[in-house]
Structures are given as structure tokens and as C-alpha cells.
Design a protein around this motif. Structure first.
Motif, PDB file in Angstrom:
ATOM      1  N   ILE A  28      46.004  56.984  30.629  1.00 17.93           N
ATOM      2  CA  ILE A  28      44.618  57.756  30.159  1.00 17.93           C
ATOM      3  C   ILE A  28      44.420  59.059  31.103  1.00 17.93           C
ATOM      4  CG2 ILE A  28      42.277  57.598  29.980  1.00 17.93           C
ATOM      5  CD1 ILE A  28      42.221  54.722  29.335  1.00 17.93           C
ATOM      6  N   CYS A  29      44.068  60.269  30.269  1.00 13.96           N
ATOM      7  CA  CYS A  29      44.071  61.202  31.104  1.00 13.96           C
ATOM      8  C   CYS A  29      42.473  61.571  30.752  1.00 13.96           C
ATOM      9  CB  CYS A  29      44.686  62.198  30.438  1.00 13.96           C
ATOM     10  SG  CYS A  29      44.404  64.186  31.091  1.00 13.96           S
ATOM     11  N   LEU A  30      41.778  61.797  32.090  1.00 13.19           N
ATOM     12  CA  LEU A  30      40.425  62.293  32.044  1.00 13.19           C
ATOM     13  C   LEU A  30      40.217  63.584  32.036  1.00 13.19           C
ATOM     14  CD1 LEU A  30      37.247  61.810  31.925  1.00 13.19           C
ATOM     15  CD2 LEU A  30      37.672  61.307  34.433  1.00 13.19           C
ATOM     16  N   LEU A  31      39.658  64.527  31.220  1.00  9.02           N
ATOM     17  CA  LEU A  31      39.156  66.013  31.581  1.00  9.02           C
ATOM     18  C   LEU A  31      37.859  66.177  31.892  1.00  9.02           C
ATOM     19  CD1 LEU A  31      40.822  67.524  28.361  1.00  9.02           C
ATOM     20  CD2 LEU A  31      41.992  66.963  30.606  1.00  9.02           C
ATOM     21  N   ASN A  32      37.674  66.659  33.350  1.00 10.01           N
ATOM     22  CA  ASN A  32      36.632  66.861  33.933  1.00 10.01           C
ATOM     23  C   ASN A  32      36.112  65.464  34.715  1.00 10.01           C
ATOM     24  OD1 ASN A  32      35.991  69.763  33.778  1.00 10.01           O
ATOM     25  ND2 ASN A  32      35.527  69.384  31.289  1.00 10.01           N
ATOM     26  N   CYS A  33      35.758  65.492  35.918  1.00  8.67           N
ATOM     27  CA  CYS A  33      35.398  63.944  36.399  1.00  8.67           C
ATOM     28  C   CYS A  33      33.901  64.275  37.141  1.00  8.67           C
ATOM     29  CB  CYS A  33      36.524  63.743  37.553  1.00  8.67           C
ATOM     30  SG  CYS A  33      36.600  64.823  38.797  1.00  8.67           S
ATOM     31  N   GLY A  34      33.048  64.944  36.406  1.00  7.18           N
ATOM     32  CA  GLY A  34      31.687  64.975  36.505  1.00  7.18           C
ATOM     33  C   GLY A  34      31.246  63.534  36.590  1.00  7.18           C
ATOM     34  N   ASP A  56      40.527  68.089  36.842  1.00 11.19           N
ATOM     35  CA  ASP A  56      39.579  68.951  37.194  1.00 11.19           C
ATOM     36  C   ASP A  56      39.919  69.929  38.213  1.00 11.19           C
ATOM     37  OD1 ASP A  56      36.905  69.867  37.952  1.00 11.19           O
ATOM     38  OD2 ASP A  56      36.031  67.828  37.205  1.00 11.19           O
ATOM     39  N   GLY A  57      39.560  71.191  38.007  1.00  7.53           N
ATOM     40  CA  GLY A  57      39.681  72.410  39.019  1.00  7.53           C
ATOM     41  C   GLY A  57      38.686  72.590  39.857  1.00  7.53           C
ATOM     42  N   SER A  79      38.520  68.885  46.608  1.00  8.62           N
ATOM     43  CA  SER A  79      38.828  68.708  45.220  1.00  8.62           C
ATOM     44  C   SER A  79      38.103  67.793  44.782  1.00  8.62           C
ATOM     45  CB  SER A  79      40.397  68.600  45.104  1.00  8.62           C
ATOM     46  OG  SER A  79      40.741  67.873  43.898  1.00  8.62           O
ATOM     47  N   LYS A  80      37.539  67.937  43.737  1.00 13.00           N
ATOM     48  CA  LYS A  80      36.556  66.960  42.972  1.00 13.00           C
ATOM     49  C   LYS A  80      37.542  65.810  42.261  1.00 13.00           C
ATOM     50  CE  LYS A  80      33.039  68.317  40.651  1.00 13.00           C
ATOM     51  NZ  LYS A  80      32.099  68.703  39.651  1.00 13.00           N
ATOM     52  N   ALA A  81      38.586  66.428  41.695  1.00 17.93           N
ATOM     53  CA  ALA A  81      39.778  65.350  41.053  1.00 17.93           C
ATOM     54  C   ALA A  81      40.136  64.488  42.082  1.00 17.93           C
ATOM     55  CB  ALA A  81      40.827  66.338  40.341  1.00 17.93           C
ATOM     56  N   GLN A  82      40.567  65.221  43.396  1.00 20.56           N
ATOM     57  CA  GLN A  82      41.359  64.388  44.488  1.00 20.56           C
ATOM     58  C   GLN A  82      40.266  63.048  44.980  1.00 20.56           C
ATOM     59  OE1 GLN A  82      42.644  66.389  47.863  1.00 20.56           O
ATOM     60  NE2 GLN A  82      43.697  64.729  48.685  1.00 20.56           N
ATOM     61  N   PHE A  99      46.046  62.638  40.359  1.00 16.86           N
ATOM     62  CA  PHE A  99      44.942  63.868  39.974  1.00 16.86           C
ATOM     63  C   PHE A  99      45.775  65.100  39.684  1.00 16.86           C
ATOM     64  CE2 PHE A  99      45.377  64.120  44.570  1.00 16.86           C
ATOM     65  CZ  PHE A  99      45.242  65.261  44.811  1.00 16.86           C
ATOM     66  N   ILE A 100      45.111  66.118  39.008  1.00 15.46           N
ATOM     67  CA  ILE A 100      45.470  67.285  38.902  1.00 15.46           C
ATOM     68  C   ILE A 100      44.410  68.347  39.141  1.00 15.46           C
ATOM     69  CG2 ILE A 100      46.652  69.039  37.240  1.00 15.46           C
ATOM     70  CD1 ILE A 100      48.081  66.678  35.877  1.00 15.46           C
TER      71      ILE A 100
END
Length: 458
Positions: A28-34, A56-57, A79-82, A99-100
Motif C-alpha cells: 500500500i502507498c499512502l500519499l500525504n501523511c497528515g 510526503d515531502g 521529515s513528516k513521512a519519516q 518512506f519517500i
């Protein structure tokens, strides 16, 4: 081997080992981890999904500490993603997590092939333009896509997949088709060997209830022109007929027959939905066909419109029906009464789309900055009226109060709403991956103002 069964014991009882195996194979890929994305993925990680990739960048800001429980003070500036990925990994070390640190919009635009490696993509807080592009990408690669979004006190969830086949729909009310009104030859021959008028009490008490129903149905049909019970009075008389055959009142098999008699009364044959599947051109199978079409044993096939089609050409009668409520009039009329109309959901849907257009035009969301509220309300109204006009609907149907509310939200993600939306989204993910239960169709809108939700079939 025993440890996973203990860990996932409760959910194994719902979707079984086959469903769990499908989850554990899923990527599964999640775009934006708010908060919306984090809450969605949290539920799936706890459920034992195979692997996750968080994209998430952005960096963690002080404001994130108030609505995202998967970051803390030490995360600020990182990094929010990390940070979110590390927290999720702690919840279940059996899940592979990476994470990316990149903005999803840039990936969608510059590297569309990136998404082909995943089973399913969850796109959260993605605006309209990126939704359309990502939908095209995932359709071409046959990747399951779910959009989830929180915006102030409203939320949205939308599934997009070319085709989804369900083999185990697990309906709320399952009706056994025992062919009681037309027994197959072996069952009929066996029934013919049983004498319900036997005086042997033991033999009488141990006759299977299915045989009792078969023989009683035959007896009824012989005296009613070959027809089975259909009216309420007929059904009552049929149960009385079964009861009359009892030797003693403690014969459980005859009680079972009376309780199960509704299986005999139910219409037999192929339902219109099943007939549609059988008539579908996809039912002409070959060596490349999926198991679903080879068996044709499923109960439903779900197909979803392209997001672009929904945005540009919604089903006009449905949209107009949502905008005009027979009991409460238009959204504008409800506004004059200072009440929330029954069709608030479609108003929120239109205004969310208008907010994305607003952001594209003014590089900010309505109400996002202090001191510009009045101007933003006017601009949002103009944008929404223009959108409805393009869709062939009357823009005056929108409620002034609802427009004001959307501006007051300022594109914020409230944790309570995000948690609810994430719960709905993750539930649909599990349905789609396990191919059990029937996923929702249409666009799901949650209205946190009055705690109501609605599926819009546009």
C-alpha cells in the motif's frame, strides 16, 4: 506460526485466513501523511497489511502536534513521512514500512510509473487536478485507488477502480437455496424412502427437517393446483400442516421445519443482478480470465466511473435531485429558515470542488488567512455558482451559511474528523484487498455539522 493467529484472532474470525493472507501480501502507498492519511494507515498496519510506503515531502510543523498523534515535539522540523513511518512501524513490526520524502503532486506529474508497484494507493488531501491525473494513472495500471479527505467538519471518501469482483459478499441476510420446491433427483429419491406417517416415534423424531419440507411441499402442491404457498394465509396454513404431522410436541425436527419454511416460500431462480453477470461479455472466459469469471460464482461486480467523468459529466438527474429536496426545498430556502437542509451533503461536495478551484486561482484555500474572510466568502460563492452553472444546475441553490462554513474551515484537518474518515477509508481498503464484503459505490460525504453521512451517486 501460532503467533500471527493469536495477534489477528478477532479479524481472522471475520475474513478468515484467506482474507488475512491477501492483506499480508498487499503493498500500500499512502500519499500525504497528515492526520487523515496517518489514521487510515494506522488501522491497516494494525490489521497486518504486508508493506506500506509513505509519500510526503513536508516537514513536521508545530501545528501538526495538535491534530496528528503520530508526531511529537521532537519531530518538529523533521521529515513528516519519516516520523509517521517510524511510528507506524512500532505498531506492528511484521509490516514492512518505508518512506519517500517527496511531494505527491510531483510524483504524479513527473513519475507516473512509480505507482505500478503497489496493490493499492490511498491518496489523502489531494486536490481536484491531481485526483484526475492520478485516477488515469491507476486505471491504466489496474491499481486500486482510494481518495480520502478531511476539510474542516466535512469528509470525503471515493473508491476508483476499473472493476472489482466480490466472491464472498457476506450479506447481512443469507438465504440458503436448498431447491426445496424442485428437489434434484437424488434428494427426491431419498425423500420417497421416508414415511412421515410412521408410528415409530424414534424414526419420526429423527427425520431431517429438509425432508419434511420437501414432502410437505409436494403434498401442498398436489392439493393446490401444483402451486406452493404464496399468500400470508397460505404460509400460515402450510405451517399448520407441518404441525399437524407431529406425534409429540417435543419433536425438534418438525419445529425446525416450521421455522425454515420461509426458505420454501422465497422466489426461486436467477435474480436480475446475477442474470446481468451471466450475460456480461466478460463471462466468455479464456485462459487469461480471472477466477471470478471462470467460476461465475460471485454475487456482484462493482465498476466505478472515472473521477474525470464524474467531475465533468455528473449524472444530471441525480445531481438535480440532491440539490432540490422535496421536503425541505432548495439549500437556499433552508438557509432562510436557518436550518441545515437534508441535502447538505451535495452542497459540501460542490463547495469542496469549488475550494480546489479557488486554491488553483488564488494560491490559497478560502479562509486560510486571517483578515480576508469576507473577500474569500464572496470569491468562493462566485466560484461555486460558476461550477454549478457549468454542470447545468442553478447556483442559487447553495446555502449562504454553508459557504460561510467552508471558508471558516480554512482547509484545516481536525483530528476527530480525520480519524472518522480514516476509519471509513481503511474499512473500504480491507473490503477491496480481501475481496470480501461489498465496497461502497459513489462518493461518500461525511457532514460533521450534524453527524450525518451520505453516498452521492454522481
Amino acid at each position: 506460526m501460532a503467533e500471527p493467529k493469536v495477534k489477528y484472532d478477532r479479524q481472522l474470525r471475520i475474513w478468515g485466513e484467506q482474507g488475512q493472507a491477501a492483506l499480508e501480501k498487499a503493498s500500500i502507498c499512502l500519499l500525504n501523511c497528515g492526520p487523515t492519511g496517518s489514521e487510515t494507515l494506522k488501522n491497516l498496519v494494525l490489521g497486518g497489511v504486508g508493506s506500506i510506503t509513505v509519500v510526503d515531502g513536508s516537514k513536521v510543523e508545530v501545528g501538526d502536534l495538535g491534530n496528528n498523534f503520530m508526531v511529537d515535539e521532537s519531530s518538529v522540523g523533521q521529515s513528516k513521512a519519516q516520523c509517521v513511518c517510524a511510528f507506524l512501524q512500532e505498531l506492528n513490526d511484521a509490516v514492512k514500512a518505508k518512506f519517500i520524502e517527496e511531494h505527491p503532486e510531483e510524483l504524479i506529474e513527473m513519475n507516473p510509473s512509480f505507482f505500478s508497484q503497489f496493490t493499492l494507493v490511498i491518496a489523502t488531501q489531494v486536490v481536484e487536478d491531481s485526483m484526475v491525473k492520478l485516477d488515469r494513472i491507476c486505471r491504466e495500471e489496474n491499481i486500486i485507488l482510494i481518495f480520502a479527505r478531511s476539510y474542516g467538519l466535512m469528509g470525503l471518501v471515493r473508491i476508483s477502480v476499473k472493476e472489482h469482483t466480490v466472491i464472498e459478499s457476506k450479506p447481512d441476510h443469507f438465504l440458503d437455496d436448498l431447491r426445496l420446491n424442485n428437489p434434484w433427483p437424488e434428494l427426491r429419491r431419498f425423500a420417497d424412502t421416508i414415511d412421515l406417517n410412521t408410528t415409530d416415534a424414534v424414526e419420526h423424531k429423527h427425520t431431517p427437517y429438509i425432508i419434511i419440507l420437501v414432502k410437505m411441499a409436494e403434498e401442498w402442491a398436489n392439493t393446490h393446483g401444483g402451486k406452493l404457498p404464496s399468500t400470508r394465509e397460505d404460509k400460515k396454513q402450510f405451517k399448520d400442516l407441518i404441525k399437524s404431522k407431529m406425534i409429540t410436541m417435543d419433536e425438534e425436527n418438525y419445529k425446525e421445519a416450521m421455522e425454515a419454511s420461509f426458505k420454501l416460500f422465497s422466489p426461486q431462480g436467477i435474480s436480475p443482478n446475477l442474470q446481468k453477470i451471466i450475460d456480461d461479455s466478460c463471462a466468455e472466459v479464456d485462459s487469461n480470465s480471472s477466477d471470478f469469471w471462470v467460476m461465475v460464482a460471485a454475487l456482484k461486480v462493482c465498476r466505478y466511473r472515472l473521477i474525470e467523468d464524474e467531475f465533468n459529466s455528473p449524472v444530471q438527474p441525480e445531481l438535480q435531485k440532491y440539490l432540490t429536496d422535496e421536503d425541505h426545498g432548495t439549500l437556499q430556502e433552508a438557509n432562510s429558515l436557518k436550518v441545515l437542509p437534508e441535502n447538505t451533503a451535495v452542497g459540501l461536495y460542490i463547495l469542496l470542488r469549488a475550494a480546489d478551484r479557488f486554491a488553483a486561482n488564488y494560491s490559497k484555500f478560502p479562509g486560510q488567512f486571517d483578515g480576508e474572510m469576507d473577500e474569500d466568502i464572496s470569491r468562493l460563492k462566485t466560484t461555486a455558482v460558476g461550477l454549478l452553472s457549468e454542470l447545468g444546475c442553478n447556483g442559487s441553490a447553495l446555502s449562504e451559511d454553508l459557504i460561510n462554513e467552508m471558508c471558516r474551515y480554512g482547509a484545516s484537518e481536525l483530528h476527530a474528523v480525520a480519524a472518522f474518515v480514516g476509519g471509513v477509508a481503511s474499512q473500504e481498503v480491507i473490503k477491496l484487498i480481501t475481496r470480501q464484503f461489498i465496497p461502497m459505490s459513489g462518493t461518500f460525504i461525511f457532514n460533521g455539522i450534524d453527524h450525518k453521512s451520505q453516498l452521492l451517486l454522481l
